[in-house]
Design a protein around this motif. Structure first.
Motif, short mmCIF file in Angstrom:
data_model
loop_
_atom_site.label_atom_id
_atom_site.label_comp_id
_atom_site.label_asym_id
_atom_site.label_seq_id
_atom_site.Cartn_x
_atom_site.Cartn_y
_atom_site.Cartn_z
N GLU A 8 0.85 -1.19 0.00
CA GLU A 8 0.00 0.00 0.00
C GLU A 8 0.89 1.23 0.00
O GLU A 8 2.00 1.21 0.51
CB GLU A 8 -0.90 -0.01 1.25
N ASN A 9 0.36 2.32 -0.55
CA ASN A 9 1.05 3.61 -0.47
C ASN A 9 0.35 4.50 0.54
O ASN A 9 -0.87 4.47 0.66
CB ASN A 9 1.01 4.32 -1.82
N LEU A 10 1.11 5.30 1.26
CA LEU A 10 0.53 6.24 2.20
C LEU A 10 0.95 7.64 1.80
O LEU A 10 2.10 7.86 1.44
CB LEU A 10 0.99 5.94 3.62
N GLY A 11 -0.01 8.57 1.84
CA GLY A 11 0.29 9.93 1.40
C GLY A 11 -0.10 10.96 2.44
O GLY A 11 -0.20 10.66 3.64
N ALA A 34 6.24 -4.64 -11.03
CA ALA A 34 7.61 -4.17 -10.85
C ALA A 34 7.80 -2.68 -11.09
O ALA A 34 8.52 -2.01 -10.36
CB ALA A 34 8.53 -4.95 -11.78
N TYR A 35 7.15 -2.12 -12.11
CA TYR A 35 7.56 -0.78 -12.55
C TYR A 35 6.54 0.30 -12.21
O TYR A 35 6.61 1.41 -12.71
CB TYR A 35 7.86 -0.80 -14.06
N TRP A 36 5.58 -0.02 -11.43
CA TRP A 36 4.52 0.93 -11.12
C TRP A 36 5.01 1.93 -10.08
O TRP A 36 5.47 1.56 -9.02
CB TRP A 36 3.29 0.18 -10.60
N ARG A 37 4.93 3.23 -10.43
CA ARG A 37 5.38 4.26 -9.49
C ARG A 37 4.18 5.00 -8.88
O ARG A 37 4.35 5.93 -8.10
CB ARG A 37 6.30 5.28 -10.17
N GLY A 38 2.98 4.61 -9.26
CA GLY A 38 1.80 5.36 -8.85
C GLY A 38 1.18 4.84 -7.57
O GLY A 38 1.80 4.13 -6.79
N GLU A 39 -0.07 5.20 -7.37
CA GLU A 39 -0.80 4.83 -6.17
C GLU A 39 -1.09 3.34 -6.12
O GLU A 39 -1.28 2.69 -7.14
CB GLU A 39 -2.15 5.59 -6.14
N ILE A 40 -1.13 2.84 -4.89
CA ILE A 40 -1.49 1.45 -4.67
C ILE A 40 -2.59 1.44 -3.62
O ILE A 40 -2.43 2.04 -2.56
CB ILE A 40 -0.28 0.64 -4.16
N GLY A 41 -3.68 0.78 -3.91
CA GLY A 41 -4.78 0.69 -2.95
C GLY A 41 -6.13 0.85 -3.61
O GLY A 41 -6.24 0.95 -4.84
N LEU A 42 -7.13 0.89 -2.76
CA LEU A 42 -8.51 0.98 -3.22
C LEU A 42 -8.77 2.33 -3.89
O LEU A 42 -8.21 3.34 -3.49
CB LEU A 42 -9.40 0.83 -1.99
N THR A 93 -6.36 13.95 -11.60
CA THR A 93 -6.51 12.62 -12.17
C THR A 93 -5.71 11.67 -11.28
O THR A 93 -4.53 11.91 -11.01
CB THR A 93 -5.96 12.54 -13.61
N GLY A 94 -6.35 10.63 -10.81
CA GLY A 94 -5.67 9.66 -9.97
C GLY A 94 -5.87 8.26 -10.51
O GLY A 94 -6.94 7.92 -11.00
N VAL A 95 -4.81 7.49 -10.44
CA VAL A 95 -4.90 6.09 -10.85
C VAL A 95 -4.30 5.25 -9.74
O VAL A 95 -3.21 5.56 -9.22
CB VAL A 95 -4.12 5.83 -12.16
N THR A 96 -5.00 4.22 -9.33
CA THR A 96 -4.47 3.34 -8.30
C THR A 96 -4.68 1.90 -8.71
O THR A 96 -5.64 1.58 -9.42
CB THR A 96 -5.13 3.63 -6.93
N VAL A 97 -3.78 1.04 -8.29
CA VAL A 97 -3.88 -0.38 -8.65
C VAL A 97 -3.86 -1.24 -7.38
O VAL A 97 -3.34 -0.82 -6.34
CB VAL A 97 -2.75 -0.82 -9.60
N ARG A 109 -6.82 -3.55 -11.49
CA ARG A 109 -6.22 -4.69 -10.79
C ARG A 109 -4.68 -4.57 -10.81
O ARG A 109 -4.04 -4.64 -9.79
CB ARG A 109 -6.66 -5.95 -11.52
N THR A 110 -4.16 -4.36 -12.00
CA THR A 110 -2.72 -4.19 -12.16
C THR A 110 -2.51 -3.09 -13.20
O THR A 110 -3.45 -2.74 -13.93
CB THR A 110 -2.04 -5.47 -12.70
N PRO A 111 -1.31 -2.56 -13.33
CA PRO A 111 -1.08 -1.56 -14.37
C PRO A 111 -1.43 -2.09 -15.76
O PRO A 111 -1.93 -1.34 -16.60
CB PRO A 111 0.42 -1.27 -14.24
N ALA A 112 -1.23 -3.38 -16.00
CA ALA A 112 -1.52 -3.94 -17.32
C ALA A 112 -3.02 -4.02 -17.59
O ALA A 112 -3.45 -4.17 -18.72
CB ALA A 112 -0.90 -5.34 -17.44
N ASP A 113 -3.83 -3.97 -16.53
CA ASP A 113 -5.29 -4.04 -16.70
C ASP A 113 -5.93 -2.67 -16.87
O ASP A 113 -7.15 -2.56 -16.87
CB ASP A 113 -5.92 -4.74 -15.49
#
Lengths: 154, 268, 375
Positions: free
Chosen positions: A69-72, B171-179, B162-166, B143-147
């Motif tokens: 998870e990421n936290l911001g 491996a290469y995802w630098r963006g948000e992770i989560g719901l 604009t927000g994108v989360t997976v 689900r994943t960056p590829a999806d």
């Protein structure tokens, strides 16, 4: 209902308690890639993110750490400091340059013991954070975006 | 309106993700009436059958595009179509997003997975006419960056946020992770002056809509797109009932004020 | 349709002349006749084919033909079919598609010249059912063209109810036993000291025109009064009743009632009730291809909300339990039908009670739901 919005300290704690905690905070900066803590380490502090992103991860041998998870902005980094034996359950890394408020765990715990009302408020706040993260984790566990949605066919 | 499928030809086709494609279709003869964002067509694969698919693009030079995920016999047949192949279309059906009722408002567009496809024509219309709306927010969960559907285009949309989360970064995802709901913290909108458009799996819709209402957006200003079995799309087959609602006729987009109690009743 | 006020008296020969006049107009006359131990609806050659001297004995899950001494033609109650078998048939082709060598599709709507029907002996409950299907299939934004064509050409001869059955409850649904509107002609059968005869009222210009061509006597007030009182007497002899309350509100507020578990334990989810129901309209579609692979047909056939596949959504059925499927059927019929089509979906004909293999009684279930709501 547990609100799905992120519980921030600024909103979760009454101003009077916030004002007692803030003097304990230290402004810190982490450059991208800095490890904040490692799984199994002693949980002696916690942070509130002001800018940037902290990634929570888990170590898997032979592979790069799995980011969970990421936290911001405004989010609490670390809760293991609240509960004995004060050991980190995950690792954390600054995914970007991060500015944060750092708190010493022992000092905050002591303050909570001497001021029971404040202690209860802090406990509630951390509890809300945990409940929120548990719900989010459960939702993701559903794997909703899978081809047939989630769950087994009837 | 034609009661039988009208022939369309595949003039372009591209992969969106591993199991999802988009078909760009042009009429062979007379076209159907123009589609509005959020409305849908019954797309017919010769010898296999029909499925309801929301319009995922409304090109200015005519024709229509549908984004289809291979999950059943008809959708798999449609995903196998190549440029030059023929399909049939009936439509347009349904209520659509009714974007016109959101003029002057801040917009919160929330998509989960392939749910971005029915929202894409809405977003394109909004970013092409920025003065008609307040701040525009686009929140995407995958689900994943590829999806991620429309991965490149998402970044080009001029929005306030604009927000994108997976769920699973890889491996290469630098963006948000989560719901996807976590992105709401970054969105810029006045809850009292905002309209939200939500599309995705039903549990994601419920969680997102509940969060928006909790933040102060009026439930009837949270528009959600729902899905049920559909056969005729003309209100005659009975399959798409969700309690009092016939989704082909009264939906697929309805207000969360109506949808919430219906989604809460099990097996409705 | 206005009641034109024109009345006449027909005897058995007059009824036969009526069938002959309709047949001469090129109409296919359909009415009740005895076949396979039941009163079924079939094409009639003449009035002789009507079930003269047959009555029916009904209970939940039970249907028997019984002989009657009075020779009545319309003393039977609803059989296993309804007029939807003709207006909204079990199977109907929607379109043909041909694919040529270049892969181009040619789609042709399947339109056969619909027969011009005359329905003889439509019960008031079934008249209401036809009006309800009119609204569902032809009264919305989109029209079911096949239905609308068959329906617009149909000539309806109602037969008022003087012998309600044990499973009938039209009075509590407000749909019988008198025929008030929606017919071309309405018959009331009378067997008394005046003999065996049929009082006929014209409900449309077309009805009046046909009636003029049939040898008849003029209706008199004595006969009209006798007919009225026979129908009024039937009103008090209904075998069953719905609770006198707002059923739409009751069912709308009962999605979590415990009674659903009770009925689900008995329900076989066979769908008989939906097949015999005169208003149930749900259909599904089938794609049929020939051996060449270049010709396909799209067919529509009756479907039932009791079928597990009915609510299938990528991965599985939304309504998996018997509880949810029975609840869907009953709630739709009495409550959400109002939301969708501005009327109830139940006419009180009692077919679903009679033809349920385990004798589930819709009125008993609704009374139990009302009881549960009160407690």
């Amino acid at each position: 209902m547990i609100a799905t919005s992120t519980p921030r300290m600024g909103q979760a704690l009454p101003a009077v308690h916030r004002e007692r905690l803030m003097p304990l905070a230290r402004h810190v900066n982490f450059s991208s890639g800095t490890r904040l803590f490692e799984e199994g380490g002693h949980a002696d502090r916690f942070w509130i993110v002001r800018t940037g992103t902290v990634a929570l991860d888990m170590h898997v041998p032979g592979r790069r750490p799995v980011v969970i998870e990421n936290l911001g902005f405004g989010e609490l980094v670390g809760w293991s400091w609240m509960f004995a034996p004060y050991v980190w359950q995950l690792g954390a890394e600054a995914a970007t340059p991060v500015r944060a408020l750092e708190f010493d765990a022992a000092t905050v715990r002591q303050l909570c013991e001497t001021d029971a009302v404040l202690g209860q408020e802090v406990g509630l706040w951390v509890g809300k954070v945990l409940a929120h993260r548990l719900l989010a984790a459960r939702m993701r566990l559903l794997d909703l975006y899978a081809p047939h949605g989630s769950g087994l066919p009837r | 309106m034609s009661t039988v499928p009208v022939p369309y030809r595949v003039i372009d086709r591209w992969d969106e993700t591993r199991d999802t494609i988009t078909l760009r279709l042009d009429p062979v003869g007379e076209p159907l009436a123009p589609f509005a964002p959020g409305r849908f067509a019954m797309v017919y694969a010769f010898g296999v059958g029909e499925i309801p698919v929301s319009v995922s693009s409304i090109p200015t030079d005519g024709g229509v595009a549908h984004t289809i995920r291979a999950v059943g016999a008809v959708s798999e047949a449609l995903c196998r179509k190549r440029v030059g192949d023929a399909v049939g279309l009936r439509g347009p059906f349904g209520t659509g997003w009714q974007l016109e009722t959101a003029r002057g408002q801040d917009l919160v567009v929330v998509a989960g997975g392939i749910g971005l496809a029915p929202l894409r024509p809405l977003i394109r219309r909004v970013v092409a006419d920025p003065r008609a709306y307040g701040r525009v927010n686009v929140l995407v969960g995958a689900r994943t960056p590829a999806d991620l559907v429309s991965r490149v285009e998402i970044r080009r949309w001029a929005t306030a946020y604009t927000g994108v989360t997976v769920d699973h970064p890889g491996a290469y995802w630098r963006g948000e992770i989560g719901l996807v709901t976590r992105l709401l913290d970054g969105a810029q909108f006045d809850p009292g002056q905002a309209t939200a458009f939500v599309c995705g799996p039903e549990p994601m819709i419920r969680a997102t809509a509940r969060d928006l209402v909790h933040r102060g957006v009026a439930a009837d200003r949270v528009r959600v797109s729902l899905e049920r079995n559909m056969r005729c799309a003309t209100g005659h087959c009975g399959h798409c009932q969700l309690g009092p609602v016939l989704l082909c006729r009264d939906g697929p987009v309805i207000g969360f004020d109506r949808a919430e109690p219906l989604m809460r009743t099990r097996e409705l | 349709m206005p009641d034109t006020g024109q009345t006449a008296l027909l005897d058995r020969a007059g009824l036969d002349a009526l069938v002959a006049a309709l047949t001469a107009d090129g109409r296919t006359v359909v009415g009740p006749t005895v076949r396979d131990g039941a009163v079924v609806l079939a094409e009639l050659d003449g009035a002789d084919a009507l079930p003269w001297g047959w009555g029916t004995e009904l209970e939940a899950g039970r249907y028997r033909l019984v002989r009657r001494d009075d020779g009545a033609a319309f003393a039977h109650t609803s059989g296993p079919q309804s007029w939807k078998s003709f207006l909204h048939p079990q199977r109907e082709k929607l379109w043909d598609v041909d694919r040529d060598a270049a892969g181009e599709l040619t789609v042709c709507p399947a339109r056969n010249e619909p027969p011009s029907y005359a329905f003889l002996g439509v019960r008031p409950c079934d008249l209401r059912a036809i009006a309800i299907q009119d609204r569902v299939l032809a009264g919305g934004h989109f029209r079911d063209d096949g239905y609308a064509e068959r329906r617009s050409g149909a000539f309806l001869i109602a037969a008022e109810c003087t012998e309600p059955g044990a499973t009938c409850f039209c009075v509590s649904m407000g749909s019988g036993p008198a025929a008030e509107a929606g017919f071309d002609l309405a018959l009331t059968e009378l067997i008394d000291t005046g003999g065996h005869r049929f009082l006929v009222r014209a409900g449309s210009a077309e009805g009046a025109r046909i009636l003029d061509r049939v040898p008849s006597e003029k209706g008199d007030t004595t006969t009209s009064d006798a007919a009225r009182s026979a129908v009024d007497a039937a009103r008090d002899r209904m075998g069953r009743a719905m609770p006198p309350m707002d059923l739409r509100a009751l069912l709308g507020a009962s999605p979590e009632a415990e009674r659903w578990d009770d009925v689900a334990a008995r329900c076989l989810t066979c769908g008989n009730c939906t097949m015999v129901c005169p208003t149930c309209f749900c259909t599904t579609t089938e794609e049929v291809t020939d051996l060449t692979g270049d010709h396909a047909e799209r067919w529509q056939r009756w479907d039932s909300c009791f079928d597990l596949d009915f609510s299938y959504l990528h991965g599985g059925p939304v309504r998996a339990s018997a509880r949810s499927r029975y609840r869907q059927w009953l709630t739709h019929k009495l409550s959400t039908w109002h939301d969708q089509f501005d009327s109830t979906g139940c006419v009180g004909c009692g077919r679903c009670i009679t033809w349920c293999p385990v004798g589930i009684d819709i009125t008993e279930e609704v009374n139990a739901l009302a009881e549960e709501a009160r407690s």
